[in-house]
Each structure stands twice: as structure tokens, then as C-alpha cells.
Write a protein that holds these residues in place. Sequence first.
Motif: not given
Length: 99
Positions: A69-70, A80-84, A23-28
Motif C-alpha cells: 500500500g505504500e 527505506d521503502w525499497p528494502g521494505r 509493480l507493487a500496485r500490480e501485485i496488489t
Amino acid sequence: MVNLISQVRDAHRDGKIAYMAELAREITAVLGPHTQVEEHGLFPAMAADFPEKIAALEDEHRRIEAVLGEADGPFLTDPDWPGRLIEALDLLRDHILKE
């Protein structure tokens, strides 16, 4: 965008980290063209009148982009990435309201 952010929150709640990255890639992909229009068209036109506000908006773009981008990196091994990502999406929501 609001729907995608909601889906990320649901995935986070359900512990679906790989889906969060998807989903983060889709948002990007959605944000990229929007950001380019702002930073190469709208922001330069407004910078002389609102330099501090434009600088703050551009800084928020960088901060949000960095976390999104991560999703292409070793996110699965970074607990920690999900929280970030959730924090970055909170910032994105506020950023949209400012714009």
C-alpha cells in the motif's frame, strides 16, 4: 506472482524505484481478490481446526498489504521503502508456500 516478484527484484537491483512502485500496485491488484476469497471463504472454514495457523496467515496478509500500500504514498522520498518492499515480497513468497 513469481514473475512479478522477479521483476521487482530486477527493478530494485537497477535502482528503478518508481517501477518498483508500479509493480507493487500490480501485485496488489492480483492479490486483492485472492485474499478476499481466502479471508471470507477458506480461512473461516479452517479457523476452528487451525486457529493459530489461520491467525498467522492473516497477520502476514496485513503485513504484506501494508508495504504494498505504500506504493501509493510518498515512496520516492522514503529511502527505506525499497528494502521494505523486498522484505514483504520475501514474506509473500514464503506465505504462498505455506498456503
